[in-house]
Write an enzyme that holds these catalytic residues in place. Structure first.
Site, PDB file in Angstrom:
ATOM      1  N   ARG A  79      23.322 -17.144   2.205  1.00 23.32           N
ATOM      2  CA  ARG A  79      21.916 -16.971   2.530  1.00 23.32           C
ATOM      3  C   ARG A  79      21.022 -15.831   2.565  1.00 23.32           C
ATOM      4  NH1 ARG A  79      20.117 -22.215   4.151  1.00 23.32           N
ATOM      5  NH2 ARG A  79      18.477 -21.534   5.519  1.00 23.32           N
ATOM      6  N   VAL A  80      19.804 -16.280   2.427  1.00 22.19           N
ATOM      7  CA  VAL A  80      19.134 -14.677   2.644  1.00 22.19           C
ATOM      8  C   VAL A  80      18.313 -14.602   3.336  1.00 22.19           C
ATOM      9  CG1 VAL A  80      18.272 -14.622   0.298  1.00 22.19           C
ATOM     10  CG2 VAL A  80      17.048 -15.845   1.100  1.00 22.19           C
ATOM     11  N   ASP A  81      18.308 -15.573   4.760  1.00 18.49           N
ATOM     12  CA  ASP A  81      17.516 -15.674   6.116  1.00 18.49           C
ATOM     13  C   ASP A  81      18.319 -15.839   7.144  1.00 18.49           C
ATOM     14  OD1 ASP A  81      19.345 -17.786   6.325  1.00 18.49           O
ATOM     15  OD2 ASP A  81      17.258 -19.364   6.350  1.00 18.49           O
ATOM     16  N   ASP A  82      18.191 -15.561   8.806  1.00 19.88           N
ATOM     17  CA  ASP A  82      19.145 -14.819   9.854  1.00 19.88           C
ATOM     18  C   ASP A  82      20.122 -16.448  10.222  1.00 19.88           C
ATOM     19  OD1 ASP A  82      18.329 -13.147  10.059  1.00 19.88           O
ATOM     20  OD2 ASP A  82      16.511 -13.364  11.541  1.00 19.88           O
ATOM     21  N   VAL A  83      20.693 -17.484   9.092  1.00 17.76           N
ATOM     22  CA  VAL A  83      22.100 -18.298   8.793  1.00 17.76           C
ATOM     23  C   VAL A  83      22.995 -17.441   9.079  1.00 17.76           C
ATOM     24  CG1 VAL A  83      22.068 -20.496   8.259  1.00 17.76           C
ATOM     25  CG2 VAL A  83      19.908 -19.883   9.200  1.00 17.76           C
TER      26      VAL A  83
END
Ligand code: 6R9
Length: 629
Positions: free
Chosen positions: A497-501
């Site tokens: 993941r590149v997001d805040d997950v």
């Protein structure tokens, strides 16, 4: 086939869709509806105007073609030796009884039903019963806490909650009904009372006498459902009528209700299952049933193909680490679908647990949930599969409904750790920060061009968030949230993941969810959560915590903070590490620089990068000093 699926999606998918039963055919003029995701408002539709029923296609249709006596489901209980099996005929009868009961208590087409069940037969039965009458199921993973369950109940306002009194996993019994009781009290306080809690008595885990009960609201499944007729008329629904909601984590604290509709999802899960596992009617298929996998590849995809499915209630290390292979031999499993986290944990136990069993029935192996590291891939391939079973490393998401990038067994050479190439109809692109497509060997953000039948249609009650989260970041594409690189041979390598997950053992957890659980503790002033590499779980949760002024750090408080997270979200979200933080690295505008926190958490201290833009660069030194405390 791939070429055809891209050049002529309407022709390609309509040919496949015609193999299913449609009460009413879709209108060929508009059936592909809007595949276009380049301009808003995003409105994806497939087989519009057609009416069908996924339960009918999964059960009745297979029975009509002579498979009524074929085993649909084998259930293997936690204790070796406890098992049950159901043929397609028997499964249909059970589904109809529950469907009739639900109708009897007033559940109608479009109503939501929350299902909080462990891996019992009753879980797929409940999903199929809802589908049969057009009700919208919302399965909540039975590892979620009362608070998380309540939050989901409050969002979708179900008429009924279906649960079991308890479940055994390994040596532990978990009292699910107590969790549901607390959730229902909570939802009632928030103005969402639920009048009926249908409870399955799982007597192997807990006797009914020991179960807490609220007369008038709670009903034992076994007392009512078997009284209802074993035949139930099908509710024909529009292709675009909702089938289910499944909540998943995003980068804010509020979970997202991913909504899937009927026609496209049906066609897509069935087709992906068939090709990605090279399904043959003689196959026995066994899957690990996390979240969306339990929908697309335990229930709908396999049953739509008339497959025999093995579901397992317990823990893969009980009574010992050979349990999975014991199940493979017992049921002569041919296709075994699991997650890298399980592979890594079994790998550590040594090969004897595997080689003790013959595993000669195995033909195809599958992996899902997170990137599979090449060493785990090789162990799975060489040891479990005796170097003769191809591995389908299937990349997909709750949102995509079905496989997106996956090998087709035997069709092209494998590379350990690569999910290889797109499935039919899927056009993955890799874009740079500015959203430009990059060709050839490259790495960047994984997006999808144009829609595919299994795509989710909205986030329940929040279409705007659907557009902003998935279609705004890179205009003209669906953005997956994953990083990906492509090698010189065109193979895809997912990088996480590149997001805040954070992806812990294949469970998606938003950093914001954990942070808000931590700050709800009266002594916690601020929290910042990042993911760190974890040998078995893939990623672990690492929390930086600032305490309220004057509160001293203590081991007791550390434990208390961890238990707050367990209580509010669930045990699977418990932080691996609490790192005391007198201050957090923030920009002058107050934004926490997680990039720096990630480096501190993973001890990559020489890669902190530029810290001069911080409001107070000295906090970094402080954090490093406290890192080993
Ligand atoms: C099916 C499922 C989705 C996220 C996804 C990605 C990760 C899943 C993967 C994989 C690399 C694979 N993921 N399968 N990464 N290779 N084969 O897991 O759905 O729970 O929504 O998670 O999982 O990061 O974005 P979901």
């Amino acid at each position: 086939m791939y070429k055809k699926s891209i050049d002529d999606p309407a022709g390609f998918w309509s040919e496949i869709a015609s193999e299913f039963y449609w009460k009413e055919k879709w209108d060929p003029e508009v059936y592909t509806g809007n595949l276009d995701v380049t301009t808003g408002p995003i409105k994806i539709e497939w087989f519009k105007g057609g009416s069908t029923n996924i339960c009918y296609n999964a059960l009745d249709r297979n029975i009509e073609t002579g498979n009524g006596d074929k085993i649909a489901l084998y259930w293997e209980g936690n204790e070796p030796g406890s098992d049950v099996k159901l043929t397609y005929n028997e499964l249909l009868e059970k589904v109809c009884q529950l469907a009739n009961y639900l109708k009897h208590v007033g559940v109608k087409k479009g109503d939501a039903v929350v299902i909080y069940l462990p891996m019992l037969m009753e879980l797929p039965i409940a999903m199929l019963a809802c589908a049969r009458i057009g009700a919208v199921h919302s399965v909540v993973f039975a590892g979620f806490s009362a608070e998380s369950l309540a939050q989901r109940i409050i969002d979708c306002k179900p008429k009924v909650v279906i649960t079991a009194n308890a479940v055994r996993r390994g040596a532990k019994a978990i009292h699910l009904k107590d969790i549901v009781d607390n959730a229902l009290t909570e939802s009632e306080k928030s103005g969402v009372p639920v009048g009926l809690c249908l409870t399955y008595e799982n007597h192997l885990a807990m006797e009914r006498g020991a179960t807490k009960w609220q007369d008038g609201r709670d009903i034992w499944w076994q007392d009512v459902v078997p009284e209802f007729p074993t035949k139930c008329e099908v509710e024909w629904v529009d292709s675009e009528d909702p089938l289910f909601l499944l909540y998943t984590s995003g980068s804010t604290g509020k979970p997202k209700g991913v909504l899937h509709t009927t026609g496209g999802y049906m066609v897509y899960t069935a087709t992906t299952f068939k090709y990605a596992f090279d399904y043959k009617s003689s196959d026995i298929y066994c899957a690990d049933c996390g979240w969306i996998t339990g929908h697309s590849y335990v229930t709908y995809g396999p049953l739509l193909n008339g497959a025999t499915v093995v579901i397992f209630e317990g823990a893969p290390n009980y009574p010992d680490a050979g349990r999975s292979w014991d199940i493979v031999d017992k049921y002569k499993v041919t296709i075994f679908y699991t997650a890298p986290t399980l592979i890594r944990s079994l790998m550590r136990e040594g090969n004897e647990y595997v080689t003790r069993y013959s595993r000669k029935s195995l033909r195809v192996l599958g992996s899902v949930g997170e990137p599979i590291n090449p060493s785990a891939w090789r162990w799975f391939y060489n040891v479990v599969g005796n170097s003769r079973c191809p591995i389908s490393d299937t990349w997909w998401q709750t949102e995509t409904g079905g496989f997106m990038i996956t090998p087709l067994p035997g069709a092209w050479p494998q590379k350990p750790g690569s999910a290889t190439f797109p499935f039919f109809g899927v056009q993955p692109v890799i874009v740079d920060e500015k959203g430009n497509e990059i060709e050839g060997e490259c790495s960047g953000y994984l997006c999808i061009k144009r829609s595919w039948p299994g795509a989710f249609r909205t986030l329940y009650g929040d279409h705007e968030r659907y557009e902003t989260t998935y279609f705004k970041p890179f205009s003209g594409y669906y953005f997956s949230g994953d990083g990906c690189s492509r090698d010189k041979d065109g193979y895809h390598w997912l990088t996480g993941r590149v997001d805040d997950v954070i992806n812990v053992s294949g469970h998606r957890i938003g950093t914001a969810e954990v942070e808000s659980a931590l700050v709800s503790h009266p002594q916690c002033a601020e929290a910042a959560v990042v993911g760190v590499e974890h040998e078995v779980k893939g990623q672990g949760i690492y929390a930086f915590v600032t305490l309220v002024d004057g509160v001293p750090y203590s081991e007791e408080l550390r434990k208390d903070l961890i238990s707050t997270v367990r209580k509010q979200i669930g045990a699977f979200a418990a932080p691996e590490k609490i790192h005391w933080a007198p201050g957090l690295p923030k920009t002058r505008s107050g934004k926490i620089m997680r990039r720096i926190l990630r480096k501190i958490a993973s001890r990559q201290l020489d890669e902190l990068g530029d810290i001069s833009t911080l409001a107070d660069p000295s906090v970094v030194e402080q954090l490093i000093a406290l890192g080993d405390s």
